[in-house]
Design a protein around this motif. Structure first.
Motif, PDB file in Angstrom:
ATOM      1  N   TYR A 140       6.693  74.400  -6.213  1.00 18.42           N
ATOM      2  CA  TYR A 140       6.088  74.990  -5.055  1.00 18.42           C
ATOM      3  C   TYR A 140       4.789  74.203  -4.649  1.00 18.42           C
ATOM      4  CZ  TYR A 140       4.124  77.758  -1.223  1.00 18.42           C
ATOM      5  OH  TYR A 140       3.547  78.222  -0.295  1.00 18.42           O
ATOM      6  N   ASP A 141       5.009  73.599  -3.162  1.00 20.95           N
ATOM      7  CA  ASP A 141       4.111  72.774  -2.548  1.00 20.95           C
ATOM      8  C   ASP A 141       3.783  73.231  -1.151  1.00 20.95           C
ATOM      9  OD1 ASP A 141       2.504  70.619  -1.481  1.00 20.95           O
ATOM     10  OD2 ASP A 141       3.371  69.252  -2.833  1.00 20.95           O
ATOM     11  N   PRO A 142       2.510  73.321  -0.841  1.00 25.29           N
ATOM     12  CA  PRO A 142       2.114  74.091   0.575  1.00 25.29           C
ATOM     13  C   PRO A 142       2.531  72.992   1.662  1.00 25.29           C
ATOM     14  CG  PRO A 142       0.298  74.387  -1.044  1.00 25.29           C
ATOM     15  CD  PRO A 142       1.450  73.307  -1.614  1.00 25.29           C
ATOM     16  N   VAL A 143       2.914  71.532   1.258  1.00 31.28           N
ATOM     17  CA  VAL A 143       3.608  70.632   2.321  1.00 31.28           C
ATOM     18  C   VAL A 143       4.951  71.333   2.774  1.00 31.28           C
ATOM     19  CG1 VAL A 143       4.403  68.450   2.441  1.00 31.28           C
ATOM     20  CG2 VAL A 143       2.355  68.948   1.313  1.00 31.28           C
ATOM     21  N   TRP A 144       5.539  71.991   1.757  1.00 32.20           N
ATOM     22  CA  TRP A 144       6.812  72.375   2.219  1.00 32.20           C
ATOM     23  C   TRP A 144       6.927  73.928   2.763  1.00 32.20           C
ATOM     24  CZ3 TRP A 144      10.497  68.766   2.684  1.00 32.20           C
ATOM     25  CH2 TRP A 144      10.494  67.614   1.956  1.00 32.20           C
ATOM     26  N   ALA A 145       5.744  74.653   2.933  1.00 29.66           N
ATOM     27  CA  ALA A 145       5.525  75.963   3.517  1.00 29.66           C
ATOM     28  C   ALA A 145       6.554  76.142   4.461  1.00 29.66           C
ATOM     29  CB  ALA A 145       4.252  76.306   3.672  1.00 29.66           C
ATOM     30  N   PRO A 146       6.767  75.436   5.429  1.00 23.97           N
ATOM     31  CA  PRO A 146       7.532  75.964   6.746  1.00 23.97           C
ATOM     32  C   PRO A 146       8.946  76.225   6.210  1.00 23.97           C
ATOM     33  CG  PRO A 146       6.282  73.930   7.445  1.00 23.97           C
ATOM     34  CD  PRO A 146       6.059  74.198   5.937  1.00 23.97           C
ATOM     35  N   VAL A 147       9.408  75.379   4.938  1.00 20.83           N
ATOM     36  CA  VAL A 147      10.835  75.838   4.611  1.00 20.83           C
ATOM     37  C   VAL A 147      10.809  76.174   3.281  1.00 20.83           C
ATOM     38  CG1 VAL A 147      11.863  74.084   5.961  1.00 20.83           C
ATOM     39  CG2 VAL A 147      10.887  73.122   3.941  1.00 20.83           C
ATOM     40  N   ASN A 148       9.810  77.524   3.249  1.00 21.73           N
ATOM     41  CA  ASN A 148      10.048  78.171   1.819  1.00 21.73           C
ATOM     42  C   ASN A 148       9.301  77.554   0.641  1.00 21.73           C
ATOM     43  OD1 ASN A 148      10.728  80.764   0.501  1.00 21.73           O
ATOM     44  ND2 ASN A 148      12.655  79.929  -0.486  1.00 21.73           N
ATOM     45  N   GLY A 149       8.418  76.434   0.890  1.00 24.37           N
ATOM     46  CA  GLY A 149       7.656  75.829  -0.157  1.00 24.37           C
ATOM     47  C   GLY A 149       8.282  74.915  -1.127  1.00 24.37           C
ATOM     48  N   PHE A 150       9.302  74.593  -0.885  1.00 29.20           N
ATOM     49  CA  PHE A 150      10.275  73.623  -1.865  1.00 29.20           C
ATOM     50  C   PHE A 150      10.790  72.601  -1.118  1.00 29.20           C
ATOM     51  CE2 PHE A 150       9.750  77.310  -4.429  1.00 29.20           C
ATOM     52  CZ  PHE A 150       9.523  77.021  -5.649  1.00 29.20           C
ATOM     53  N   PRO A 151      10.929  71.169  -1.513  1.00 29.42           N
ATOM     54  CA  PRO A 151      11.742  70.312  -0.922  1.00 29.42           C
ATOM     55  C   PRO A 151      13.265  70.581  -0.544  1.00 29.42           C
ATOM     56  CG  PRO A 151      11.383  69.589  -3.392  1.00 29.42           C
ATOM     57  CD  PRO A 151      10.393  70.943  -3.028  1.00 29.42           C
ATOM     58  N   THR A 152      13.792  71.523  -1.323  1.00 24.18           N
ATOM     59  CA  THR A 152      15.098  71.993  -0.819  1.00 24.18           C
ATOM     60  C   THR A 152      14.870  73.606  -0.795  1.00 24.18           C
ATOM     61  OG1 THR A 152      15.462  72.002  -3.507  1.00 24.18           O
ATOM     62  CG2 THR A 152      16.483  70.268  -2.111  1.00 24.18           C
ATOM     63  N   SER A 153      15.119  74.246  -2.039  1.00 27.95           N
ATOM     64  CA  SER A 153      15.169  75.755  -2.001  1.00 27.95           C
ATOM     65  C   SER A 153      14.370  76.281  -3.373  1.00 27.95           C
ATOM     66  CB  SER A 153      16.086  76.104  -1.812  1.00 27.95           C
ATOM     67  OG  SER A 153      16.626  77.534  -2.014  1.00 27.95           O
ATOM     68  N   ASP A 154      14.148  77.390  -3.310  1.00 28.71           N
ATOM     69  CA  ASP A 154      13.763  78.378  -4.615  1.00 28.71           C
ATOM     70  C   ASP A 154      14.906  78.486  -5.463  1.00 28.71           C
ATOM     71  OD1 ASP A 154      14.571  80.095  -2.689  1.00 28.71           O
ATOM     72  OD2 ASP A 154      12.565  81.534  -3.277  1.00 28.71           O
ATOM     73  N   HIS A 155      15.900  78.453  -5.043  1.00 25.98           N
ATOM     74  CA  HIS A 155      17.379  78.584  -5.595  1.00 25.98           C
ATOM     75  C   HIS A 155      18.005  77.015  -6.016  1.00 25.98           C
ATOM     76  CE1 HIS A 155      17.759  83.030  -5.150  1.00 25.98           C
ATOM     77  NE2 HIS A 155      17.069  82.744  -4.287  1.00 25.98           N
ATOM     78  N   ARG A 156      18.825  77.053  -6.907  1.00 21.88           N
ATOM     79  CA  ARG A 156      19.513  75.933  -7.444  1.00 21.88           C
ATOM     80  C   ARG A 156      20.851  76.098  -7.318  1.00 21.88           C
ATOM     81  NH1 ARG A 156      15.015  74.963  -7.008  1.00 21.88           N
ATOM     82  NH2 ARG A 156      13.347  74.785  -8.701  1.00 21.88           N
ATOM     83  N   LEU A 157      21.699  75.137  -7.050  1.00 21.75           N
ATOM     84  CA  LEU A 157      22.975  74.988  -6.868  1.00 21.75           C
ATOM     85  C   LEU A 157      23.602  75.361  -8.181  1.00 21.75           C
ATOM     86  CD1 LEU A 157      25.333  72.719  -4.888  1.00 21.75           C
ATOM     87  CD2 LEU A 157      25.707  72.911  -7.179  1.00 21.75           C
ATOM     88  N   VAL A 158      24.751  76.349  -8.271  1.00 21.94           N
ATOM     89  CA  VAL A 158      25.492  76.655  -9.443  1.00 21.94           C
ATOM     90  C   VAL A 158      26.918  76.312  -9.427  1.00 21.94           C
ATOM     91  CG1 VAL A 158      26.005  78.527 -10.931  1.00 21.94           C
ATOM     92  CG2 VAL A 158      23.969  78.693  -9.937  1.00 21.94           C
ATOM     93  N   TRP A 159      27.370  75.563 -10.515  1.00 27.21           N
ATOM     94  CA  TRP A 159      28.929  75.250 -10.252  1.00 27.21           C
ATOM     95  C   TRP A 159      29.895  75.475 -11.324  1.00 27.21           C
ATOM     96  CZ3 TRP A 159      30.275  71.805 -13.970  1.00 27.21           C
ATOM     97  CH2 TRP A 159      29.447  70.689 -14.658  1.00 27.21           C
ATOM     98  N   LEU A 160      31.061  75.500 -11.306  1.00 26.81           N
ATOM     99  CA  LEU A 160      32.126  75.771 -12.199  1.00 26.81           C
ATOM    100  C   LEU A 160      33.249  75.065 -11.977  1.00 26.81           C
ATOM    101  CD1 LEU A 160      31.745  78.107 -14.808  1.00 26.81           C
ATOM    102  CD2 LEU A 160      33.617  79.255 -13.138  1.00 26.81           C
ATOM    103  N   ASP A 161      33.842  74.466 -12.960  1.00 27.22           N
ATOM    104  CA  ASP A 161      35.090  73.808 -12.869  1.00 27.22           C
ATOM    105  C   ASP A 161      36.123  74.451 -13.321  1.00 27.22           C
ATOM    106  OD1 ASP A 161      33.820  71.482 -11.883  1.00 27.22           O
ATOM    107  OD2 ASP A 161      33.428  70.369 -13.513  1.00 27.22           O
TER     108      ASP A 161
END
Length: 409
Positions: free
Chosen positions: A383-404
């Motif tokens: 978390y960084d206030p710089v990213w506050a307009p977009v939820n505080g993270f450079p991407t998201s507070d969630h992570r991509l999950v994958w399954l093959d």
């Protein structure tokens, strides 16, 4: 000394190179879910941002970052949660971001996509939060509380599916309008909602979609949703109860429950024996957090669902140790976490899932959460206030999950 300097230079040069995409076998099909926090505070802003990718501001940087995460993971079929409902925005993201290499990551082209309306931000015309006023003016918290699903405007926090394989559009089923009261044995808090509200309240806070994907000679039903967080309510636990029943919907659907009806009035659940993959931000951890009555275990313990392989990452385990706080009291193994939530409460949780039908061969899985020493950790960050307009993270507070899954042969 010269050899040491050369070796050090080589290592630094390698670290500067873009990390490779996550590999998966040529015979496997990668399914993924990603709550990428690409929602915006006002209607139309997402389309505006995605239409002008060259602008250098926090909104476009975040969009480029989440696109890079998808490119690094290169799923064949992916659900995106928290993507404001706008068919044009869905097209622009595919064209201007996913199909354009980000920082050397391999561009990803998705010829098929599906997007449909969400219950978020659609006014119910009723006082659903029991504050004495039925708020019908978009744009504020009270309006969101009185909408069929929380949103400041219609479609905020919506969903989109992208696929490299054909989608059987005519066979898609949506359940946006299914009423909560029509689920037998539901947990709707009758003492909290008025009789009028109980008659019209919809089960899905966004929507539930059955999106059939044609892979070779097989059709796989991509069952996607985004249940409400089990928080932001009162002692009646209306959101916790709704989250539980939104998750239960898929548990009943794959058992071909007869009570279910879709938005076209067709009744019944999934045809027995049909291959399926359930995906989405379920907002429920099996052991920690605020879920109602172990909500996610309705899927994890389901006889028709393979939950034996749980996607994990070293980055999640590292984050729990470094962040401490509520994470120190968690019961679950932190390597399975998929969301970086507040350290005070609830801490990091396993919230996002890709769950195949029992019997479908699983060839690999993972969570895109790099350790801090990995150059790609810039995409998850902290978390960084710089990213506050977009939820505080450079991407998201969630992570991509994958399954093959092995489906091509």
């Amino acid at each position: 000394m010269r050899r040491l300097l050369l070796a050090a230079g080589l290592v630094l040069g390698l670290l500067a190179l873009p990390a490779p995409a996550l590999a998966h076998g040529s015979s496997a099909v990668r399914f993924a879910t990603y709550n990428l926090s690409l929602n915006r505070p006002a209607e139309g802003l997402l389309r505006e941002h995605l239409a002008n990718p060259g602008v250098d501001d926090v909104y476009r940087r975040q969009a480029r970052n989440v696109a890079e995460v998808i490119q690094r993971a290169h799923p064949d079929v992916v659900l995106l949660n928290e993507f404001d409902y706008d068919p044009e925005a869905a097209r622009l993201f595919a064209q201007n971001f996913l199909a354009v290499s980000q920082n050397g990551a391999p561009a990803q082209k998705y010829p098929y996509r599906y997007v449909a309306p969400s219950n978020t931000g659609i006014s119910s015309g009723l006082d659903l939060n029991n504050n004495g006023v039925a708020d019908t003016t978009p744009g504020d918290q009270a309006y969101g509380d009185d909408s069929y699903g929380f949103g400041l405007f219609p479609g905020q926090y919506g969903m989109v599916v992208y696929s490299k394989y054909p989608i059987s559009y005519s066979a898609i089923r949506t359940f946006q309008l299914f009423k909560w009261k029509d689920m037998p044995g539901n947990l709707l808090p009758a003492d909290f909602y008025s009789p009028a509200a109980r008659q019209v309240l919809r089960l899905s806070s966004k929507s539930h979609w059955d999106v059939p994907i044609r892979i070779g000679g097989k059709t796989v039903h991509f069952l996607v949703s985004h249940p409400t967080p089990p928080t932001f309510d009162g002692p009646e636990d209306r959101n916790g109860r709704r989250n539980h029943d939104e998750i239960r919907f898929w548990a009943d659907y794959v058992k071909s429950a007869r009570y279910i009806y879709d938005d076209r009035g067709h009744k019944g659940g999934l045809k027995p024996g049909s291959p399926f993959v359930i995906a989405g931000d379920q907002n429920a951890d099996p052991l920690d957090g605020d879920s109602y009555d172990g909500a996610i275990n309705q899927l994890l313990d389901h006889r028709l669902i393979n939950s034996r392989i749980a996607p994990s990452s070293a980055g999640a385990a590292e984050a729990a140790t470094l962040q401490g706080g509520a994470n120190t009291s968690h019961v679950g193994n932190p390597r399975y976490d998929t969301a970086d939530f507040a350290d005070t409460a609830p801490g990091n949780l396993r919230a996002d899932y890709v769950l195949p039908r029992a019997g479908l061969p699983v060839r690999g899985s993972g969570v895109f959460w790099p350790v801090q020493s990995d150059p790609l950790s810039r995409l998850s960050g902290v978390y960084d206030p710089v990213w506050a307009p977009v939820n505080g993270f450079p991407t998201s507070d969630h992570r991509l999950v994958w399954l093959d899954l092995s489906l091509r042969h």
